[in-house]
Design an enzyme around this catalytic site. Structure first.
Site, PDB file in Angstrom:
ATOM      1  N   ARG A 247       0.808  -1.218   0.000  1.00  0.00           N
ATOM      2  CA  ARG A 247       0.000   0.000   0.000  1.00  0.00           C
ATOM      3  C   ARG A 247       0.845   1.272   0.000  1.00  0.00           C
ATOM      4  NH1 ARG A 247      -5.598   0.021   0.922  1.00  0.00           N
ATOM      5  NH2 ARG A 247      -6.395  -2.046   0.502  1.00  0.00           N
TER       6      ARG A 247
ATOM      7  N   ARG B  73      -2.711   6.862   0.525  1.00  0.00           N
ATOM      8  CA  ARG B  73      -3.185   8.019   1.282  1.00  0.00           C
ATOM      9  C   ARG B  73      -2.215   8.662   2.271  1.00  0.00           C
ATOM     10  NH1 ARG B  73      -8.788   5.600   3.118  1.00  0.00           N
ATOM     11  NH2 ARG B  73      -7.369   3.870   3.420  1.00  0.00           N
TER      12      ARG B  73
ATOM     13  N   ARG C 148      -5.720  12.560  -6.235  1.00  0.00           N
ATOM     14  CA  ARG C 148      -7.027  11.946  -6.035  1.00  0.00           C
ATOM     15  C   ARG C 148      -8.133  12.991  -5.964  1.00  0.00           C
ATOM     16  NH1 ARG C 148      -9.624   8.639  -1.215  1.00  0.00           N
ATOM     17  NH2 ARG C 148     -10.427  10.717  -0.895  1.00  0.00           N
TER      18      ARG C 148
ATOM     19  N   ASP D 240      -6.805  -1.508  -7.956  1.00  0.00           N
ATOM     20  CA  ASP D 240      -7.380  -2.170  -6.787  1.00  0.00           C
ATOM     21  C   ASP D 240      -7.743  -3.589  -7.173  1.00  0.00           C
ATOM     22  OD1 ASP D 240      -8.374  -1.319  -3.920  1.00  0.00           O
ATOM     23  OD2 ASP D 240      -9.777  -2.801  -4.706  1.00  0.00           O
TER      24      ASP D 240
ATOM     25  N   TYR E  83     -15.736 -10.404  -1.027  1.00  0.00           N
ATOM     26  CA  TYR E  83     -16.452  -9.155  -1.361  1.00  0.00           C
ATOM     27  C   TYR E  83     -17.632  -9.428  -2.289  1.00  0.00           C
ATOM     28  CZ  TYR E  83     -12.568  -6.557   0.647  1.00  0.00           C
ATOM     29  OH  TYR E  83     -11.644  -6.058   1.503  1.00  0.00           O
TER      30      TYR E  83
END
Ligand code: CP3
Length: 343
Positions: A23, A27, A36, A73, A151
């Site tokens: 990751r 962020r 973003r 992703d 998911y």
């Protein structure tokens, strides 16, 4: 030019031990947040090769990692299988119409048709390869079929996995059909990522620990191995990294033709070395929250270096970096990995 990262994945001796962070493109970087914000939302960013390329390259330039990971992703795969993906602020990913029965499974787009819809990923890879320095590697990735299926079946992230597990124990045939359909798409998707230019494959099984150890092979590992072996057969020069998170009880049973085993932070590195170090290069495994303290980071990096001795090892976190980690501390981790291994 040979890439140190790729050599290390194959267990060759390298001048120092390469490092990247799970990751790493995301962020915790103000530069990411800026791009973003311009993209509007996260999925727009994944769909825009120019912007996705830009944020892929940021950690290489800013924190000095030895490999870039493609910005995308894992959930773009079910999205292109016909499930509508959205990211709800504060709640994470959602699919409006989850897969619960045979009819749901039937409506999923499979194989080549689904894989060929992910053109924005392949275009991103081609752009990155034009701009990434020759000596750095580009890691492409997928979710493991099990992690993707959680998911797809639950419709969102879950703490209990109760809907998937109900299927696992009361209708395992249906779960296997879903896993097999996802596996077929993933094989072709990863093959197309390789053809577009990635140097390394990583398969993330983030929710491996949700499966009891005696069922892990049946519902997840064997599908990951099927993907790895399909790729290794056709593209032996591309290393494959397997990252099943949180399964120390399965380490005795790990098998398959792949190159690197990603050790998560809950598994002691010395234990992983004893069980798997002869057969696989090991990646990992600092507890990501150590990044909050430079002292704790240095302590862990030195301990890992002592255990692995700079051989058959790739430095990494034992799972993803968190958004509130100071960039300076992330740089400190990378610098310390390089320092202790002689760069
Ligand atoms: O450096 C990188 O690793 C960037 C590429 C990347 C992302 N997601 C970007 C992302 C990768 C490799 C992933 C994989 C991924 N996605 C996994 C497996 C890896 C892991 O960490 O276990 C999983 C389980 C997902 C699913 C997913 N994507 C969730 C649950 C969420 C929302 C939760 C959260 O962290 O907010 C995402 C969104 C996501 N994927 C973000 C990023 C940078 C945050 C989006 C944003 O707000 O900008």
């Amino acid at each position: 030019m040979s890439k140190i990262f790729v050599d290390a994945c194959f267990g060759k001796e390298t001048p120092y031990t390469p490092v990247w962070m799970m990751r790493q493109a995301g962020r915790y970087l103000p530069e990411y947040m800026e791009v973003r914000a311009k993209a509007g939302n996260f999925l727009n960013l994944c769909h825009d090769p120019k912007k996705a390329c830009e944020v892929t390259l940021q950690p290489v330039d800013i924190v000095g990692v030895d490999a870039a990971i493609l910005f995308s992703d894992i959930l773009v795969i079910p999205d292109e299988m016909g499930m509508e993906l959205s990211f709800v602020k504060g709640e994470g990913p959602k699919f409006s119409d989850p897969i619960r029965n045979e009819a749901d499974l039937e409506r999923l787009i499979g194989g080549e048709e689904a894989a060929s819809k992910l053109t924005y990923v392949y275009d991103t890879i081609k752009l990155i390869k034009e701009q990434l320095a020759e000596d750095k590697a580009l890691i492409g990735f997928t979710g493991a079929p099990w992690t993707l299926a959680t998911y797809m079946i639950e419709g969102e992230g879950t703490k209990t996995y109760n809907i998937c597990k109900k299927m696992m124990y009361s209708n395992p045939e249906l779960l296997h059909k879903i896993l097999a359909k996802v596996t077929e798409v993933v094989k072709l998707y990863m093959e197309k990522q390789i053809q577009s230019g990635i140097d390394v494959v990583q398969i993330f099984d983030s929710w491996a620990a949700a499966i009891e150890p005696s069922k892990y092979d049946e519902f997840s590992w064997k599908y990951m191995v099927e993907i790895a072996e399909y790729l290794k057969e056709k593209y032996p020069h591309i290393p494959v990294i397997m990252f099943p998170k949180g399964i120390p009880a399965f380490l005795d049973k790990v098998y398959g033709n792949f190159d690197v085993f990603g050790v998560d932070w809950s598994t002691p590195m010395a234990y992983a070395k004893e069980k798997l170090g002869d057969r696989y290069v090991l990646q990992g495994n600092m507890e990501p929250c150590r990044l909050y303290s430079k002292e704790s980071t240095t302590e862990c990096v030195e301990a890992l270096q002592k255990i692995m001795g700079g051989k058959r090892h790739i430095f990494n976190l034992g799972h993803g970096i968190l958004p509130d980690v100071p960039v300076e501390n992330a740089k400190h981790f990378i610098n310390e990995c390089h320092r202790v291994s002689g760069k």
